[in-house]
Enzyme design. Sequence first.
Site, mmCIF file in Angstrom:
data_model
loop_
_atom_site.group_PDB
_atom_site.id
_atom_site.type_symbol
_atom_site.label_atom_id
_atom_site.label_comp_id
_atom_site.label_asym_id
_atom_site.label_seq_id
_atom_site.Cartn_x
_atom_site.Cartn_y
_atom_site.Cartn_z
ATOM 1 N N PRO A 96 -14.997 0.979 -1.284
ATOM 2 C CG PRO A 96 -14.782 3.153 -0.424
ATOM 3 C CD PRO A 96 -14.192 1.778 -0.349
ATOM 4 C CG HIS A 110 4.841 -1.022 0.010
ATOM 5 N ND1 HIS A 110 3.707 -0.542 -0.581
ATOM 6 C CD2 HIS A 110 5.253 -2.055 -0.783
ATOM 7 C CE1 HIS A 110 3.429 -1.239 -1.686
ATOM 8 N NE2 HIS A 110 4.349 -2.175 -1.815
ATOM 9 N N GLY A 151 -9.217 -1.937 1.126
ATOM 10 C CA GLY A 151 -8.715 -0.584 0.888
ATOM 11 C C GLY A 151 -7.458 -0.486 0.058
#
Length: 245
Positions: free
Chosen positions: A214, A120, A187
């Site tokens: 998570p 990106h 992530g």
Amino acid sequence: MESGIDKAAALLRVSKRLTVLTGAGMSAESGVPTFRDPDGYWSRFNPAELATPAAFRLDPAKVWEWYRLRRAALRTVEPHDGHRILAAWEKAGRFHVDIITQNVDGLHHRAGAARVIELHGRLELARCTACAYRRDDLDDLGPDPRCPECSARLRPGVVWFGESLPEGAFDTAVECVSAADCLLVIGTSSLVYPAASLSEIAFARGVPTIEINPSDTPISDLVRVRIKRGCRETLLSLEAALAKS
Ligand code: OAD
């Protein structure tokens, strides 16, 4: 019972060619906000007003100001142990490591990683909207800077919604995933394409995939090993497990 760390370490131990795909959660523990978490950028700002070609045409100074603030925020953050462990794996040569990142903050490079594909773009880059001119020293950039070579407007060197990725970057990323014997996805919400399709390529080719996140994502049920924890502590645990073997 064998833990996710044990299972992931077992895959890494036999890997010769590791590809790592990172997203904003990798930088979160350095203090950089993610996009889609409750305190993320897209909870506070409207991406349509800041991260699209149309937004830039409408109000370039507003868009530049947002990126100036994001660059300023970067000056207060440092790579964390997780970034450093990935860079150290690359240097140690235990396996060949390619890092593919959606992050524009340069933290993998700052941690010493050399083989990083920035899908990106990067915050510390401006490029001309008309010619090939680029610059990476953005300190004295004005509110609506122009190209010194052709006078066209300069724009932030990042990818916006609806745009293609930097030339060659996605092809190289596909090659890395296809050649890998292990994919580590860290992530990312795995919602933004084409980056999210890299995991799908790994699944289709049978490349064992480990996810560190998570929260649940669309790939959580599809990966070989899922570690539902933060990236820093997980990479520290993986590093400790590998050091023992
Ligand atoms: P997102 O904000 O969509 O997702 C961040 C992910 O990181 C979430 O799944 C979180 O659960 C996870 N996460 C949060 N803290 C973590 C931690 N400590 N350790 C591990 N994971 C953690 O960010 P991206 O997936 O990177 O694109 O977003 C993809 C793209 O969407 C970005 O590159 C950006 C954005 O719009 C452009 O600007 C083009």
